[in-house]
Motif scaffolding. Sequence first.
Motif, PDB file in Angstrom:
ATOM      1  N   ALA A 225       0.825  -1.208   0.000  1.00 40.51           N
ATOM      2  CA  ALA A 225       0.000   0.000   0.000  1.00 40.51           C
ATOM      3  C   ALA A 225       0.862   1.262   0.000  1.00 40.51           C
ATOM      4  O   ALA A 225       0.539   2.259  -0.670  1.00 40.51           O
ATOM      5  N   ALA A 226       1.979   1.231   0.747  1.00 39.27           N
ATOM      6  CA  ALA A 226       2.878   2.384   0.783  1.00 39.27           C
ATOM      7  C   ALA A 226       3.491   2.640  -0.593  1.00 39.27           C
ATOM      8  O   ALA A 226       3.613   3.793  -1.042  1.00 39.27           O
ATOM      9  N   GLU A 228       2.217   1.816  -3.588  1.00 36.49           N
ATOM     10  CA  GLU A 228       1.201   2.311  -4.514  1.00 36.49           C
ATOM     11  C   GLU A 228       0.796   3.745  -4.201  1.00 36.49           C
ATOM     12  O   GLU A 228       0.511   4.541  -5.104  1.00 36.49           O
ATOM     13  N   SER A 229       0.771   4.069  -2.912  1.00 38.43           N
ATOM     14  CA  SER A 229       0.413   5.429  -2.518  1.00 38.43           C
ATOM     15  C   SER A 229       1.427   6.436  -3.051  1.00 38.43           C
ATOM     16  O   SER A 229       1.056   7.497  -3.575  1.00 38.43           O
ATOM     17  N   SER A 230       2.709   6.132  -2.938  1.00 40.19           N
ATOM     18  CA  SER A 230       3.740   7.041  -3.457  1.00 40.19           C
ATOM     19  C   SER A 230       3.752   7.050  -4.980  1.00 40.19           C
ATOM     20  O   SER A 230       3.910   8.109  -5.609  1.00 40.19           O
ATOM     21  N   ALA A 232       1.351   6.725  -6.930  1.00 41.29           N
ATOM     22  CA  ALA A 232       0.179   7.416  -7.477  1.00 41.29           C
ATOM     23  C   ALA A 232       0.476   8.865  -7.838  1.00 41.29           C
ATOM     24  O   ALA A 232      -0.233   9.473  -8.655  1.00 41.29           O
ATOM     25  N   ALA A 434       7.376   6.367   5.586  1.00 41.59           N
ATOM     26  CA  ALA A 434       6.308   7.302   5.190  1.00 41.59           C
ATOM     27  C   ALA A 434       6.713   8.739   5.519  1.00 41.59           C
ATOM     28  O   ALA A 434       6.471   9.663   4.730  1.00 41.59           O
TER      29      ALA A 434
END
Length: 467
Positions: A225-226, A228-230, A232, A434
């Motif tokens: 998830a980390a 994919e979040s970055s 994006a 993060a």
Amino acid sequence: MARCLSSAALALALSACATAGPDYHPPENAVSTAPSAQGAFASAKGAAFSQEPLPDRWWKLYEDPALDALVEQALAANTDLRVAEANLDRARAVLNEAAAARTLSTSISGGVDVSRQSSTGRALPGVVTDNLGLALSYPLDLRGKLRRAIEASSADAEATEAARDAVRVSVAAATTSAYAKVCAANYQLAVTQRVVQLQRQTLDATRRLQKGGRGTAFDVSRAAAAVESSAAALPAFTAARQNSLYLLATLLGRPPADFPTEVAGCATLPRLAGAMPVEDGAALIRRRADIRAAERTIAADTARIGVATADLYPSVSIGGSLGFSGPLHEFGSGDSFNMSLGPLLSWTFPNRPAVRARIDQADAQVRADLASFDGTVLEALRQAETAMETYARDREREAALGRAANAAGLSAQQAGKLFRFGRSDFLDLLSAQASLASAQVSHASAQTALVDDQIAVFLALGGGWQQ
């Protein structure tokens, strides 16, 4: 003979009259003359600024040949500048027309008449007469109406030239900004890609630990998830770069598809070689094209007071005519030749209240121009102070974010070591990474904002219009 002497005496008497309307003088009690307006900028303190003169081509302070080439191309081909140049040509043509009103004018007339009396009973053609003449006229402009009109048109042309220069300032700043945004998008893209790469490495390590029994599926899903979040954020930077390239093409007078590919890969933010030269308020007032345009507008409208005032007086010109007139069979003979020379007085008794009203209108317009001039100076000073204050504070913010990014990097390294040796859980590692991602992206954004701030300062200072 006595009539000729009377006309000459009248012309001589009128010639002694002064030019109608007030002579223009630069505003004496304007805001621009206040010591606080001409002194050093209140916001230009600290190592970020210097009181050195601003170079005409301020973008060369970045010492970037690619940027220099782009700005020069834009100043040569930009469509807004082409419009401004055409407007200036038109204003100069209007000035030429006004100047031509003081030159000698000529007219040629000719004709043949056929007439007969109805009572004679004779057949046509009757009596045939000719009329051929040349007339010359030169305005004496004794009250200076034409002279004031030329003054007004000349000041209008200078105001239009200043407006053209203001467009040059905007084009230079917009081109520099668009180029900086291309570099900034690539720079932020690279920073984010490094963050994503670090997070992918953590994800790969987490998967290996899960296979070895030291990790869980939950750890893997949080790491993924980390990543994919970055990741994006990457498309937005790519779009920003491409859109800035399209803007550059438009500024260069090209279709968007013909963007400058040679700068598409720029990934280094433009940096000033030293402190930003800003001089003082007096230099800004002299340099800003919009202030010059406002001052020239006052001069033009002051001259128009004289144009309106001159309508209270007669207009006098020296004229002459020569020609032949008489029966057609005598054409060219001495008896048919005629000639006249003398001052021509024209005075259509004016509606004096209407003329006075026009004078009052012109005077009120000058007072409005003076207020507008003060407002333009105040706005220019405010823009400069605001831009410099923003830049100074954003420098402090960028420095703090840089320190935060360094601290976050050290924290992430320490969290990684602790996790590998089993002295910390996976959540601490993800939290540290993060924080690192957020700090690095924020620092990159702050560095980009600094370049925008610098360009805003240069734009407010009004540099870049000089040929």
